[in-house]
Enzyme design. Structure first.
Site, PDB file in Angstrom:
ATOM      1  N   TYR A 243       1.357 -11.520  -9.523  1.00 24.65           N
ATOM      2  CA  TYR A 243       0.970 -10.145  -9.845  1.00 24.65           C
ATOM      3  C   TYR A 243       2.162  -9.215 -10.080  1.00 24.65           C
ATOM      4  O   TYR A 243       1.971  -8.055 -10.450  1.00 24.65           O
ATOM      5  CB  TYR A 243       0.096  -9.562  -8.732  1.00 24.65           C
ATOM      6  CG  TYR A 243      -1.177 -10.340  -8.522  1.00 24.65           C
ATOM      7  CD1 TYR A 243      -2.206 -10.300  -9.465  1.00 24.65           C
ATOM      8  CD2 TYR A 243      -1.353 -11.124  -7.384  1.00 24.65           C
ATOM      9  CE1 TYR A 243      -3.370 -11.008  -9.279  1.00 24.65           C
ATOM     10  CE2 TYR A 243      -2.530 -11.834  -7.188  1.00 24.65           C
ATOM     11  CZ  TYR A 243      -3.534 -11.772  -8.135  1.00 24.65           C
ATOM     12  OH  TYR A 243      -4.684 -12.484  -7.957  1.00 24.65           O
TER      13      TYR A 243
ATOM     14  N   HIS B 237      -1.562  -3.467 -12.948  1.00 25.92           N
ATOM     15  CA  HIS B 237      -2.239  -3.100 -11.704  1.00 25.92           C
ATOM     16  C   HIS B 237      -1.241  -2.865 -10.566  1.00 25.92           C
ATOM     17  O   HIS B 237      -1.582  -2.249  -9.563  1.00 25.92           O
ATOM     18  CB  HIS B 237      -3.234  -4.192 -11.326  1.00 25.92           C
ATOM     19  CG  HIS B 237      -4.511  -3.703 -10.724  1.00 25.92           C
ATOM     20  ND1 HIS B 237      -5.058  -2.468 -10.955  1.00 25.92           N
ATOM     21  CD2 HIS B 237      -5.383  -4.335  -9.888  1.00 25.92           C
ATOM     22  CE1 HIS B 237      -6.192  -2.349 -10.292  1.00 25.92           C
ATOM     23  NE2 HIS B 237      -6.408  -3.464  -9.630  1.00 25.92           N
TER      24      HIS B 237
ATOM     25  N   PHE C   4      -4.185  -6.981  -0.743  1.00 24.40           N
ATOM     26  CA  PHE C   4      -4.797  -6.935  -2.062  1.00 24.40           C
ATOM     27  C   PHE C   4      -5.419  -5.565  -2.301  1.00 24.40           C
ATOM     28  O   PHE C   4      -5.811  -4.858  -1.383  1.00 24.40           O
ATOM     29  CB  PHE C   4      -5.796  -8.077  -2.303  1.00 24.40           C
ATOM     30  CG  PHE C   4      -5.111  -9.400  -2.493  1.00 24.40           C
ATOM     31  CD1 PHE C   4      -4.643  -9.767  -3.741  1.00 24.40           C
ATOM     32  CD2 PHE C   4      -4.906 -10.245  -1.419  1.00 24.40           C
ATOM     33  CE1 PHE C   4      -3.981 -10.973  -3.917  1.00 24.40           C
ATOM     34  CE2 PHE C   4      -4.249 -11.454  -1.586  1.00 24.40           C
ATOM     35  CZ  PHE C   4      -3.783 -11.817  -2.836  1.00 24.40           C
TER      36      PHE C   4
ATOM     37  N   ASN D  55      -8.212  -4.251  -3.399  1.00 29.64           N
ATOM     38  CA  ASN D  55      -9.548  -3.819  -3.003  1.00 29.64           C
ATOM     39  C   ASN D  55      -9.678  -3.460  -1.538  1.00 29.64           C
ATOM     40  O   ASN D  55     -10.677  -2.856  -1.143  1.00 29.64           O
ATOM     41  CB  ASN D  55     -10.581  -4.902  -3.351  1.00 29.64           C
ATOM     42  CG  ASN D  55     -10.673  -5.138  -4.838  1.00 29.64           C
ATOM     43  OD1 ASN D  55     -10.107  -4.403  -5.642  1.00 29.64           O
ATOM     44  ND2 ASN D  55     -11.386  -6.169  -5.215  1.00 29.64           N
TER      45      ASN D  55
ATOM     46  N   ASP E 273      -2.195   2.711 -10.733  1.00 23.50           N
ATOM     47  CA  ASP E 273      -2.432   2.578 -12.168  1.00 23.50           C
ATOM     48  C   ASP E 273      -3.690   3.350 -12.552  1.00 23.50           C
ATOM     49  O   ASP E 273      -4.599   3.506 -11.745  1.00 23.50           O
ATOM     50  CB  ASP E 273      -2.567   1.102 -12.546  1.00 23.50           C
ATOM     51  CG  ASP E 273      -3.742   0.427 -11.855  1.00 23.50           C
ATOM     52  OD1 ASP E 273      -3.796   0.449 -10.612  1.00 23.50           O
ATOM     53  OD2 ASP E 273      -4.613  -0.122 -12.563  1.00 23.50           O
TER      54      ASP E 273
ATOM     55  N   ASN F 170     -10.890   0.317  -7.307  1.00 25.69           N
ATOM     56  CA  ASN F 170     -11.254  -0.221  -5.998  1.00 25.69           C
ATOM     57  C   ASN F 170     -10.228   0.063  -4.909  1.00 25.69           C
ATOM     58  O   ASN F 170     -10.583   0.174  -3.737  1.00 25.69           O
ATOM     59  CB  ASN F 170     -11.547  -1.712  -6.099  1.00 25.69           C
ATOM     60  CG  ASN F 170     -12.842  -1.978  -6.835  1.00 25.69           C
ATOM     61  OD1 ASN F 170     -13.784  -1.200  -6.748  1.00 25.69           O
ATOM     62  ND2 ASN F 170     -12.885  -3.062  -7.588  1.00 25.69           N
TER      63      ASN F 170
END
Length: 186
Positions: free
Chosen positions: A14, A19, A64, A66, A91, A112
């Protein structure tokens, strides 16, 4: 004390994706402020800095996107940070690449990470530095867009510019407050 929480997903796959604009912005701040040591604390990587008489906590949740609200709320409680001293960098699909927007309060707009923070804090009243990534071209799914890295030279330059501007906006917000920061960056 201010907490600057950059949102993103942990892991090499990632790194530098759209993101992870929040992580990249916090890393840019860390470089500018000379933060070299990151501690794993409360489910996040935490760096500490001083800036013009203010103590800063630079935070990158490692749970993460969320579930970012868990580490953010846990660290706010541990350090006694009030919501009006929380700056979340994230973002934003609805802002053109290469640009940023700063605001206080508001909804989560389907993001989220923001939803998780709103839920865990029980309030929406905190600062946001929104890094523009734009909408995906054509019919590309949003999830594929946000989890991809900018590819072209122009896209990469726009992303890097927005990350740099985001870091500057965080410091401007601490120095000058919301109105002057919005006048300069929005």
């Amino acid at each position: 004390m201010y907490m600057i929480a950059g949102l993103g997903n942990p892991g090499e796959e990632y790194e530098h994706t759209r993101h992870n604009a929040g992580f990249d912005t916090v890393d840019a701040l860390a470089d500018e402020l000379g933060v070299r040591y990151w501690k794993n604390e409360g489910g996040a990587l935490v760096g500490k800095a001083s800036y013009r008489g203010h103590e800063l906590l630079l935070v990158k949740p490692q749970s993460f996107m969320n579930t970012s609200g868990g580490p953010v709320s846990k660290l706010m409680r541990a350090y006694g940070v009030a919501p009006d001293h929380l700056i979340v960098v994230h973002d934003e699909l609805d802002i053109e690449p290469g640009t940023i927007r700063v605001k206080f309060g508001g909804g989560h707009a389907g993001h989220n990470g923001l939803r998780s923070i709103c839920d865990k804090l029980g309030t929406r009243d905190w600062f946001r530095v929104r890094i523009g990534i734009g909408r995906p071209p054509g019919r590309k799914p949003v999830v594929d867009w946000v989890l991809s890295r900018p590819r072209s030279k122009d896209d990469t330059e726009a992303f890097d510019h927005a990350v740099s501007e985001g870091a500057d906006a965080v410091l401007c917000l601490i120095d000058n407050g919301l109105e002057k920061t919005q006048q300069k960056f929005n």
